[in-house]
Design a protein around this motif. Structure first.
Motif, PDB file in Angstrom:
ATOM      1  N   TYR A 122       0.856  -1.186   0.000  1.00 22.36           N
ATOM      2  CA  TYR A 122       0.000   0.000   0.000  1.00 22.36           C
ATOM      3  C   TYR A 122       0.889   1.231   0.000  1.00 22.36           C
ATOM      4  N   THR A 123       0.288   2.412   0.134  1.00 27.54           N
ATOM      5  CA  THR A 123       1.075   3.638   0.171  1.00 27.54           C
ATOM      6  C   THR A 123       0.752   4.434   1.430  1.00 27.54           C
ATOM      7  N   ASP A 124       1.782   5.016   2.034  1.00 23.09           N
ATOM      8  CA  ASP A 124       1.642   5.813   3.246  1.00 23.09           C
ATOM      9  C   ASP A 124       1.547   7.308   2.972  1.00 23.09           C
ATOM     10  N   TYR A 125       2.367   7.786   2.044  1.00 26.66           N
ATOM     11  CA  TYR A 125       2.488   9.214   1.801  1.00 26.66           C
ATOM     12  C   TYR A 125       2.438   9.472   0.301  1.00 26.66           C
ATOM     13  N   GLY A 126       1.873  10.603  -0.083  1.00 25.62           N
ATOM     14  CA  GLY A 126       1.856  10.935  -1.487  1.00 25.62           C
ATOM     15  C   GLY A 126       1.114  12.232  -1.754  1.00 25.62           C
ATOM     16  N   LEU A 127       1.576  12.951  -2.764  1.00 24.66           N
ATOM     17  CA  LEU A 127       0.938  14.195  -3.145  1.00 24.66           C
ATOM     18  C   LEU A 127       1.502  14.648  -4.483  1.00 24.66           C
ATOM     19  N   GLU A 128       0.674  15.324  -5.274  1.00 27.41           N
ATOM     20  CA  GLU A 128       1.168  15.984  -6.475  1.00 27.41           C
ATOM     21  C   GLU A 128       0.428  17.297  -6.654  1.00 27.41           C
ATOM     22  N   THR A 129       1.183  18.376  -6.709  1.00 29.24           N
ATOM     23  CA  THR A 129       0.640  19.678  -7.070  1.00 29.24           C
ATOM     24  C   THR A 129       1.386  20.173  -8.291  1.00 29.24           C
ATOM     25  N   ASP A 130       0.650  20.713  -9.240  1.00 25.30           N
ATOM     26  CA  ASP A 130       1.227  21.119 -10.523  1.00 25.30           C
ATOM     27  C   ASP A 130       0.606  22.453 -10.929  1.00 25.30           C
ATOM     28  N   PHE A 131       1.339  23.531 -10.687  1.00 26.93           N
ATOM     29  CA  PHE A 131       0.853  24.866 -11.003  1.00 26.93           C
ATOM     30  C   PHE A 131       1.112  25.200 -12.474  1.00 26.93           C
ATOM     31  N   SER A 132       0.344  26.145 -12.975  1.00 24.69           N
ATOM     32  CA  SER A 132       0.561  26.645 -14.326  1.00 24.69           C
ATOM     33  C   SER A 132       1.917  27.334 -14.410  1.00 24.69           C
ATOM     34  N   ASN A 133       2.600  27.167 -15.543  1.00 21.89           N
ATOM     35  CA  ASN A 133       3.885  27.843 -15.746  1.00 21.89           C
ATOM     36  C   ASN A 133       3.729  29.347 -15.875  1.00 21.89           C
ATOM     37  N   ASN A 134       2.494  29.815 -16.026  1.00 15.69           N
ATOM     38  CA  ASN A 134       2.237  31.257 -16.091  1.00 15.69           C
ATOM     39  C   ASN A 134       1.838  31.842 -14.740  1.00 15.69           C
ATOM     40  N   PHE A 135       1.720  30.998 -13.726  1.00 10.04           N
ATOM     41  CA  PHE A 135       1.416  31.485 -12.387  1.00 10.04           C
ATOM     42  C   PHE A 135       2.554  32.387 -11.943  1.00 10.04           C
ATOM     43  N   LEU A 136       2.236  33.615 -11.533  1.00 13.07           N
ATOM     44  CA  LEU A 136       3.273  34.615 -11.300  1.00 13.07           C
ATOM     45  C   LEU A 136       4.155  34.314 -10.100  1.00 13.07           C
ATOM     46  N   VAL A 137       3.797  33.330  -9.301  1.00  9.46           N
ATOM     47  CA  VAL A 137       4.674  32.926  -8.204  1.00  9.46           C
ATOM     48  C   VAL A 137       5.140  31.480  -8.399  1.00  9.46           C
ATOM     49  N   SER A 138       5.358  31.079  -9.652  1.00 11.11           N
ATOM     50  CA  SER A 138       5.868  29.727  -9.908  1.00 11.11           C
ATOM     51  C   SER A 138       7.277  29.544  -9.365  1.00 11.11           C
ATOM     52  N   SER A 139       7.970  30.639  -9.059  1.00 11.65           N
ATOM     53  CA  SER A 139       9.270  30.519  -8.402  1.00 11.65           C
ATOM     54  C   SER A 139       9.120  30.059  -6.962  1.00 11.65           C
ATOM     55  N   ILE A 140       7.919  30.213  -6.399  1.00  7.22           N
ATOM     56  CA  ILE A 140       7.620  29.710  -5.061  1.00  7.22           C
ATOM     57  C   ILE A 140       7.003  28.319  -5.142  1.00  7.22           C
ATOM     58  N   ALA A 141       6.117  28.109  -6.112  1.00  8.17           N
ATOM     59  CA  ALA A 141       5.411  26.833  -6.218  1.00  8.17           C
ATOM     60  C   ALA A 141       5.167  26.536  -7.689  1.00  8.17           C
ATOM     61  N   ASN A 142       5.721  25.409  -8.165  1.00  9.83           N
ATOM     62  CA  ASN A 142       5.469  24.996  -9.541  1.00  9.83           C
ATOM     63  C   ASN A 142       5.008  23.538  -9.559  1.00  9.83           C
ATOM     64  N   LYS A 143       5.927  22.593  -9.455  1.00 11.89           N
ATOM     65  CA  LYS A 143       5.542  21.179  -9.480  1.00 11.89           C
ATOM     66  C   LYS A 143       6.168  20.448  -8.302  1.00 11.89           C
ATOM     67  N   THR A 144       5.340  19.687  -7.616  1.00 13.66           N
ATOM     68  CA  THR A 144       5.782  18.865  -6.497  1.00 13.66           C
ATOM     69  C   THR A 144       5.118  17.507  -6.613  1.00 13.66           C
ATOM     70  N   GLU A 145       5.892  16.457  -6.513  1.00 13.49           N
ATOM     71  CA  GLU A 145       5.324  15.107  -6.616  1.00 13.49           C
ATOM     72  C   GLU A 145       6.051  14.164  -5.672  1.00 13.49           C
ATOM     73  N   LEU A 146       5.299  13.377  -4.935  1.00 10.40           N
ATOM     74  CA  LEU A 146       5.861  12.335  -4.091  1.00 10.40           C
ATOM     75  C   LEU A 146       5.050  11.067  -4.266  1.00 10.40           C
ATOM     76  N   LEU A 147       5.731   9.992  -4.592  1.00  8.17           N
ATOM     77  CA  LEU A 147       5.119   8.672  -4.709  1.00  8.17           C
ATOM     78  C   LEU A 147       5.811   7.737  -3.733  1.00  8.17           C
ATOM     79  N   THR A 148       5.032   7.014  -2.928  1.00  5.86           N
ATOM     80  CA  THR A 148       5.617   6.015  -2.038  1.00  5.86           C
ATOM     81  C   THR A 148       4.872   4.694  -2.187  1.00  5.86           C
ATOM     82  N   VAL A 149       5.594   3.611  -1.980  1.00 10.45           N
ATOM     83  CA  VAL A 149       5.030   2.270  -1.944  1.00 10.45           C
ATOM     84  C   VAL A 149       5.612   1.567  -0.728  1.00 10.45           C
ATOM     85  N   ASN A 150       4.755   0.984   0.095  1.00 16.70           N
ATOM     86  CA  ASN A 150       5.203   0.284   1.296  1.00 16.70           C
ATOM     87  C   ASN A 150       4.904  -1.200   1.157  1.00 16.70           C
ATOM     88  N   VAL A 151       5.920  -2.035   1.301  1.00 17.29           N
ATOM     89  CA  VAL A 151       5.773  -3.485   1.280  1.00 17.29           C
ATOM     90  C   VAL A 151       6.052  -3.977   2.704  1.00 17.29           C
TER      91      VAL A 151
END
Length: 461
Positions: free
Chosen positions: A130-159
Motif C-alpha cells: 500500500y502507500t503511506d504518503y503521497g501528493l502531487e501539485t502542478d501549477f501553471s507555468n504562467n502562475f506569477l509565483v511559480s518561483s515559489i510553487a510549480n511542481k511537487t510530486e511524491l510517490l511512495t510504496v510500502n511493502v
C-alpha cells in the motif's frame, strides 16, 4: 538589476522555495481499503472484515482461519484553488499584480493489495502492499509565483511482511517490517510570462530555478495488538515507527550554481541528496456490534509531525571552497510542523447476511502550523508577514463524510465499495522569495475539497 544582486537573489530563492514541494512529502494517506473508506477509516486497525487490516495492524492476520486476499484501488480527485496579490519589489518601485491558479492538486489512483494466512492455531503471517504518503501539485507555468510553487510530486510504496501470534483467541500481537520506496520530484521556475524582463533588462522568463528528482528505499517497523473483549467487542492498538528515506538523484538548473560562482556551469544532472523525516503514528480503534443489524466503530490516530522540523539537502559536486558552504548542506527551510490527531466514527448496518452498509465521519487535524514564520530574516527586514502554510502545502483541518458497502457473493468472494467527500476551510497564505526580484505573495486558498471513490475484491480460500 546588477549581476551581483541577481546572483545573490537567485541563490536565496533556491533556498527558500525548494521547501515548498518538499513539505508535500509530509502528507499522510489514509486510503488503504474500500471498506475502511465507507466508515471514514474508523477502527481500521481493529475490525478486520478483510485482509486490508494488515496496512494498519500486523496482528490482524490472527483473525483469519484460511488464506485470504484483498486488493483494490482508490481514486482521489482533489480540487484546490488559490489567488492573491503578487508584489515585485525593485529599485524602480513596487509593482503588484493579481494572480490565481485553479485545481492545481492532481488526481491520483491509490492501489493496495493484501494477503493474510494462518500457519497453525497460534501463528499467522501477512503481506501488505500500500502507500503511506503521497501528493502531487502542478501549477501553471504562467502562475506569477511559480518561483515559489510549480511542481511537487511524491510517490511512495510500502511493502510490509508481518507475523502474528494469537493467545487463546482473545489477545493477539503482531510485528511487521516496512520496506518503503519513495520517489520525489521538486521543480521551481520563473513564470513564462515574467512581467519584469523588459523593465529590468533580463531574459529570465521560463528559466528553471531548481529541478530535483530522487528516490530511495528505507526500512522501519510496525507493532500492533488486538484484544477481543467479547464476541461482539474488540479493541486495537498499533504503532508505526518513523521513516527517514535519503532521496538520491539528479539536480538541474538554468541558474545555479553559475549565478553564485560564474566560473561554474549550471547544474546538469548533478548528484544530490535530501532526507525526509516522515513521522511515526499511533492508532487506536474500538468496534462493537450491538446486535445482528448494527455496529459502531471509533478511531483515533496521532501523527508525530513535530519531528518534521527542517529540510536540508547536499549537492557534493557544488563545493565552492567558501565558508559557509552554501550547498553542503543547503538549508532549505524551517518547516515547524506540529503533531495532530485524526478522530473518526463509523456506523454499520447489516440488513442481511450478504449486505453491509457503512457511513462515517472524520475530523482530521492538519500538520501545517498556523501563525507567522519569524525565521525569514529578509522578509522580516522588509516588514512582510510570512505564514508557515505555503501554496504547495495549503494544509488545513479537514472534515470527511463517507458512505460505502459490501456485497458477499458467497462464503469466499465479496466486493467492497466506498465514497467520500472531504473539505477544509480557506486559509491565508503569505510567502516571499528573492527571485528574480524580491517577490511577495499575499493571498490564500479559495477552495479546498476532494472526492474519493474506492472498490476492492476479497477472496477467502
Amino acid at each position: 538589476m546588477n549581476k551581483r544582486l541577481l546572483r545573490r537573489t537567485v541563490l536565496a530563492a533556491a533556498i527558500s522555495t525548494a521547501s515548498s514541494g518538499s513539505m508535500a512529502a509530509g502528507f499522510y494517506l489514509q486510503e488503504t481499503s474500500a471498506s475502511g473508506l465507507g466508515r471514514a477509516f474508523a477502527a481500521e486497525n481493529t475490525i478486520g472484515d478483510n485482509a486490508a487490516i494488515l496496512a494498519r495492524n500486523p496482528a490482524g492476520s490472527a483473525l483469519f482461519d484460511s488464506y485470504t486476499i484483498s486488493g483494490g484501488v482508490t481514486y482521489v480527485n482533489p480540487e484546490i484553488d488559490a489567488e492573491g496579490d503578487v508584489t515585485y519589489i525593485t529599485p524602480l518601485g513596487n509593482t503588484t499584480f493579481s494572480s490565481s491558479d485553479d485545481d492545481y492538486a492532481t488526481s491520483a489512483w491509490v492501489p493496495n493489495a493484501y494477503l493474510a494466512a494462518p500457519i497453525n492455531d497460534s501463528w499467522s503471517y501477512g503481506l501488505a502492499m500500500y502507500t503511506d504518503y503521497g501528493l502531487e501539485t502542478d501549477f501553471s507555468n504562467n502562475f506569477l509565483v511559480s518561483s515559489i510553487a510549480n511542481k511537487t510530486e511524491l510517490l511512495t510504496v510500502n511493502v510490509a511482511p508481518s507475523i502474528a501470534y494469537d493467545f487463546n483467541d482473545q489477545f493477539s500481537i503482531g510485528l511487521a517490517a516496512n520496506f518503503l520506496y519513495a520517489d520525489a520530484t521538486l521543480k521551481t521556475t520563473i513564470p513564462n510570462d515574467f512581467p519584469l524582463d523588459s523593465a529590468l533588462g533580463t531574459d529570465l522568463a521560463g528559466s528553471t530555478i531548481l529541478n530535483l528528482e530522487g528516490d530511495d528505499w528505507d526500512v522501519s517497523w510496525t507493532l500492533g495488538a488486538l484484544w477481543n473483549i467479547s464476541e461482539r467487542t474488540r479493541f486495537g492498538i498499533s504503532y508505526h515507527a518513523e521513516l527517514d528515506p535519503e532521496l538520491e538523484g539528479d539536480v538541474n538548473s538554468d541558474l545555479l550554481p553559475s549565478a553564485v560562482v560564474p566560473t561554474l556551469p549550471p547544474f546538469d544532472d548533478a548528484k544530490g541528496k535530501l532526507t525526509l523525516d516522515l513521522p511515526d503514528t499511533l492508532e487506536l480503534g474500538f468496534h462493537h456490534r450491538f446486535n445482528e443489524n448494527w455496529g459502531l466503530a471509533l478511531g483515533a490516530m496521532w501523527t508525530d509531525w513535530d519531528d518534521f522540523e527542517r529540510l536540508e539537502a547536499n549537492i557534493p559536486s557544488a563545493r565552492l571552497g567558501v565558508n559557509p558552504e552554501p550547498f553542503n548542506p543547503l538549508h532549505i527551510k524551517e518547516e515547524n510542523f506540529e503533531s495532530g490527531w485524526r478522530y473518526s466514527i463509523g456506523g454499520e448496518y447489516y440488513p442481511c447476511e450478504e449486505v453491509t452498509w457503512r457511513i462515517g465521519y472524520a475530523y482530521d487535524e492538519g500538520a501545517a502550523r498556523d501563525g507567522l514564520n519569524p525565521t525569514d530574516e529578509t522578509a522580516n527586514a522588509l516588514g512582510l508577514p510570512i505564514t508557515w502554510r505555503t501554496l504547495s502545502i495549503p494544509d488545513t483541518d479537514r472534515q470527511w463524510i463517507t458512505f460505502g458497502g459490501t456485497y458477499e457473493f458467497n462464503n469466499q468472494l465479496s466486493v467492497d465499495g466506498g465514497f467520500a467527500y472531504l473539505w477544509g476551510d480557506d486559509e491565508t497564505i503569505q510567502e516571499f522569495t528573492d527571485i528574480p526580484v524580491p517577490t511577495y505573495f499575499d493571498g490564500g486558498t479559495t477552495n479546498i475539497e476532494a472526492w474519493l471513490a474506492s472498490v476492492s475484491l476479497n477472496y477467502e480460500f
